[in-house]
Design a protein around this motif. Structure first.
Motif, PDB file in Angstrom:
ATOM      1  N   PHE A  48       0.817  -1.207   0.000  1.00 41.15           N
ATOM      2  CA  PHE A  48       0.000   0.000   0.000  1.00 41.15           C
ATOM      3  C   PHE A  48       0.857   1.266   0.000  1.00 41.15           C
ATOM      4  O   PHE A  48       0.400   2.319  -0.430  1.00 41.15           O
ATOM      5  CB  PHE A  48      -0.941   0.002   1.209  1.00 41.15           C
ATOM      6  N   ASP A  49       2.092   1.166   0.450  1.00 35.44           N
ATOM      7  CA  ASP A  49       2.989   2.331   0.451  1.00 35.44           C
ATOM      8  C   ASP A  49       3.210   2.871  -0.954  1.00 35.44           C
ATOM      9  O   ASP A  49       3.420   4.075  -1.144  1.00 35.44           O
ATOM     10  CB  ASP A  49       4.339   1.958   1.075  1.00 35.44           C
ATOM     11  N   SER A  50       3.182   1.999  -1.958  1.00 35.50           N
ATOM     12  CA  SER A  50       3.443   2.412  -3.331  1.00 35.50           C
ATOM     13  C   SER A  50       2.177   2.855  -4.074  1.00 35.50           C
ATOM     14  O   SER A  50       2.248   3.279  -5.227  1.00 35.50           O
ATOM     15  CB  SER A  50       4.115   1.269  -4.108  1.00 35.50           C
ATOM     16  N   VAL A  51       1.028   2.775  -3.418  1.00 39.89           N
ATOM     17  CA  VAL A  51      -0.241   3.192  -4.044  1.00 39.89           C
ATOM     18  C   VAL A  51      -0.318   4.719  -4.056  1.00 39.89           C
ATOM     19  O   VAL A  51      -0.048   5.373  -3.039  1.00 39.89           O
ATOM     20  CB  VAL A  51      -1.445   2.593  -3.291  1.00 39.89           C
ATOM     21  N   SER A  52      -0.684   5.302  -5.191  1.00 41.34           N
ATOM     22  CA  SER A  52      -0.824   6.757  -5.283  1.00 41.34           C
ATOM     23  C   SER A  52      -2.279   7.207  -5.230  1.00 41.34           C
ATOM     24  O   SER A  52      -2.574   8.310  -4.768  1.00 41.34           O
ATOM     25  CB  SER A  52      -0.188   7.267  -6.583  1.00 41.34           C
ATOM     26  N   LYS A  53      -3.183   6.349  -5.703  1.00 41.20           N
ATOM     27  CA  LYS A  53      -4.602   6.728  -5.719  1.00 41.20           C
ATOM     28  C   LYS A  53      -5.465   5.487  -5.547  1.00 41.20           C
ATOM     29  O   LYS A  53      -5.144   4.428  -6.081  1.00 41.20           O
ATOM     30  CB  LYS A  53      -4.966   7.418  -7.032  1.00 41.20           C
ATOM     31  N   ILE A  54      -6.552   5.634  -4.816  1.00 45.41           N
ATOM     32  CA  ILE A  54      -7.511   4.545  -4.668  1.00 45.41           C
ATOM     33  C   ILE A  54      -8.922   5.112  -4.803  1.00 45.41           C
ATOM     34  O   ILE A  54      -9.232   6.181  -4.274  1.00 45.41           O
ATOM     35  CB  ILE A  54      -7.319   3.812  -3.320  1.00 45.41           C
ATOM     36  N   LYS A  55      -9.742   4.409  -5.561  1.00 40.67           N
ATOM     37  CA  LYS A  55     -11.143   4.787  -5.734  1.00 40.67           C
ATOM     38  C   LYS A  55     -12.022   3.625  -5.298  1.00 40.67           C
ATOM     39  O   LYS A  55     -11.677   2.466  -5.528  1.00 40.67           O
ATOM     40  CB  LYS A  55     -11.438   5.124  -7.200  1.00 40.67           C
ATOM     41  N   VAL A 200      -2.570  -5.542  -2.806  1.00 45.20           N
ATOM     42  CA  VAL A 200      -3.476  -4.938  -1.817  1.00 45.20           C
ATOM     43  C   VAL A 200      -4.753  -5.778  -1.794  1.00 45.20           C
ATOM     44  O   VAL A 200      -5.512  -5.802  -2.765  1.00 45.20           O
ATOM     45  CB  VAL A 200      -3.797  -3.471  -2.176  1.00 45.20           C
ATOM     46  N   LYS A 201      -4.985  -6.466  -0.681  1.00 51.18           N
ATOM     47  CA  LYS A 201      -6.109  -7.399  -0.596  1.00 51.18           C
ATOM     48  C   LYS A 201      -7.278  -6.757   0.142  1.00 51.18           C
ATOM     49  O   LYS A 201      -7.121  -6.267   1.258  1.00 51.18           O
ATOM     50  CB  LYS A 201      -5.665  -8.678   0.110  1.00 51.18           C
ATOM     51  N   ILE A 202      -8.439  -6.773  -0.512  1.00 53.90           N
ATOM     52  CA  ILE A 202      -9.613  -6.081   0.017  1.00 53.90           C
ATOM     53  C   ILE A 202     -10.798  -7.036   0.056  1.00 53.90           C
ATOM     54  O   ILE A 202     -11.102  -7.709  -0.931  1.00 53.90           O
ATOM     55  CB  ILE A 202      -9.957  -4.849  -0.838  1.00 53.90           C
ATOM     56  N   GLU A 214     -26.090  -5.788   4.449  1.00 51.94           N
ATOM     57  CA  GLU A 214     -24.935  -5.999   3.577  1.00 51.94           C
ATOM     58  C   GLU A 214     -24.183  -4.681   3.426  1.00 51.94           C
ATOM     59  O   GLU A 214     -24.778  -3.639   3.121  1.00 51.94           O
ATOM     60  CB  GLU A 214     -25.353  -6.479   2.179  1.00 51.94           C
ATOM     61  N   LEU A 215     -22.898  -4.730   3.652  1.00 54.49           N
ATOM     62  CA  LEU A 215     -22.022  -3.586   3.387  1.00 54.49           C
ATOM     63  C   LEU A 215     -20.992  -4.085   2.383  1.00 54.49           C
ATOM     64  O   LEU A 215     -20.295  -5.061   2.637  1.00 54.49           O
ATOM     65  CB  LEU A 215     -21.353  -3.119   4.676  1.00 54.49           C
ATOM     66  N   PHE A 216     -20.926  -3.420   1.238  1.00 52.33           N
ATOM     67  CA  PHE A 216     -20.070  -3.942   0.187  1.00 52.33           C
ATOM     68  C   PHE A 216     -19.443  -2.807  -0.625  1.00 52.33           C
ATOM     69  O   PHE A 216     -19.912  -1.661  -0.611  1.00 52.33           O
ATOM     70  CB  PHE A 216     -20.837  -4.904  -0.724  1.00 52.33           C
ATOM     71  N   PHE A 217     -18.355  -3.157  -1.320  1.00 49.09           N
ATOM     72  CA  PHE A 217     -17.603  -2.197  -2.107  1.00 49.09           C
ATOM     73  C   PHE A 217     -17.657  -2.568  -3.584  1.00 49.09           C
ATOM     74  O   PHE A 217     -17.547  -3.734  -3.947  1.00 49.09           O
ATOM     75  CB  PHE A 217     -16.140  -2.162  -1.643  1.00 49.09           C
ATOM     76  N   THR A 218     -17.811  -1.542  -4.408  1.00 49.70           N
ATOM     77  CA  THR A 218     -17.797  -1.718  -5.860  1.00 49.70           C
ATOM     78  C   THR A 218     -16.885  -0.658  -6.461  1.00 49.70           C
ATOM     79  O   THR A 218     -16.424   0.261  -5.764  1.00 49.70           O
ATOM     80  CB  THR A 218     -19.211  -1.575  -6.450  1.00 49.70           C
ATOM     81  N   ASP A 219     -16.614  -0.799  -7.755  1.00 48.79           N
ATOM     82  CA  ASP A 219     -15.832   0.195  -8.514  1.00 48.79           C
ATOM     83  C   ASP A 219     -14.478   0.487  -7.869  1.00 48.79           C
ATOM     84  O   ASP A 219     -14.018   1.626  -7.844  1.00 48.79           O
ATOM     85  CB  ASP A 219     -16.622   1.514  -8.660  1.00 48.79           C
ATOM     86  N   ILE A 220     -13.823  -0.552  -7.365  1.00 43.64           N
ATOM     87  CA  ILE A 220     -12.530  -0.368  -6.714  1.00 43.64           C
ATOM     88  C   ILE A 220     -11.422  -0.305  -7.767  1.00 43.64           C
ATOM     89  O   ILE A 220     -11.328  -1.171  -8.619  1.00 43.64           O
ATOM     90  CB  ILE A 220     -12.223  -1.511  -5.735  1.00 43.64           C
ATOM     91  N   THR A 221     -10.610   0.728  -7.688  1.00 42.32           N
ATOM     92  CA  THR A 221      -9.404   0.795  -8.487  1.00 42.32           C
ATOM     93  C   THR A 221      -8.249   1.215  -7.586  1.00 42.32           C
ATOM     94  O   THR A 221      -8.409   2.092  -6.736  1.00 42.32           O
ATOM     95  CB  THR A 221      -9.511   1.794  -9.669  1.00 42.32           C
ATOM     96  N   VAL A 222      -7.096   0.596  -7.784  1.00 46.37           N
ATOM     97  CA  VAL A 222      -5.904   0.897  -6.999  1.00 46.37           C
ATOM     98  C   VAL A 222      -4.780   1.210  -7.986  1.00 46.37           C
ATOM     99  O   VAL A 222      -4.447   0.370  -8.823  1.00 46.37           O
ATOM    100  CB  VAL A 222      -5.514  -0.285  -6.097  1.00 46.37           C
TER     101      VAL A 222
END
Length: 223
Positions: A48-55, A200-202, A214-222
């Motif tokens: 995650f240290d090398s990640v610049s943007k997450i959506k 990066v495991k989500i 239900e709580l869930f995530f969509t449209d994930i980009t790393v």
């Protein structure tokens, strides 16, 4: 030709599996890591240290009714955060001192990103940790390792909250129980549908035992 292509694909898969196995064994055997650190590392904390943007889009469904749908963009380099909700977009820069009109968006980002990246909070946050022990998970009833994570009684938006986290032999959270401060409400949910975003495991889905929440995530980009 097809046989050669099949063998090439299988070789790549085997190499990938062997690398993951070696990485897992390294985490398990590292004497310098405590249990909560192993959980963070197993979920890709170093990557995650090398990640610049997450959506990502944070969604909450109760009894088949969509109650929340918040779309986030987090530019880590400048620590700028944008929220799109109900066709309205708000942005702010996360820092120690926030203007009152930015607290609304910051509260929601803290909540939503905690669900998304909670394993990393085990390294980032000032929390206390119990000794790990064997216990039956609240939803599946399966025997797992359990660790209690307690947050300080002062500071933050929800001081004094705690979590019982149930994790497997690979240090991946499978279930948890959220406990509000002062003996308030409790909520148990699953941690499932994991996806690996370049290390990066989500966990993309969290459900209550009866499935009504239900709580869930969509449209994930790393990036």
């Amino acid at each position: 030709m097809k046989k050669l292509l099949f063998l090439a694909v299988m070789s790549v898969l085997m190499i990938s599996c062997n690398e993951k196995k070696k990485e897992q064994e390294k985490i398990e055997k590292d004497p310098n890591l405590e249990i909560h650190e192993k959980i963070a590392m197993a979920n890709g904390f170093e990557k995650f240290d090398s990640v610049s943007k997450i959506k990502f889009t944070f969604n909450v469904k109760v009894n088949d009714s969509l109650r929340s749908e918040r779309r986030w963009t987090w530019n880590k380099n400048g620590n700028t955060i944008s929220l799109t909700e109900k066709d309205s977009t708000m942005s702010y820069t996360k820092k120690d001192s926030l203007a009152k009109d930015k607290e609304y968006i910051d509260q929601r980002f803290v909540n939503d990103s905690y669900w998304l990246l909670f394993p990393y909070q085990l390294k980032w946050s000032d929390a206390d940790f119990s000794e790990a022990k064997t216990a039956n998970a609240p939803i599946s009833g399966d025997e797992m390792q359990m660790l209690t994570v307690s947050f300080p009684s002062e500071g933050g938006y929800t001081p004094g909250d705690s979590y019982d986290i149930y994790f497997d032999d690979e240090f991946m959270i499978q279930e948890w129980v959220y406990k509000a401060a002062g003996g308030g409400r409790e909520m148990a949910t699953t941690w499932e549908d994991y996806e690996d975003f370049d290390g990066v495991k989500i966990s993309k889905m969290h459900k209550s035992q009866d499935g009504s929440f239900e709580l869930f995530f969509t449209d994930i980009t790393v990036e």
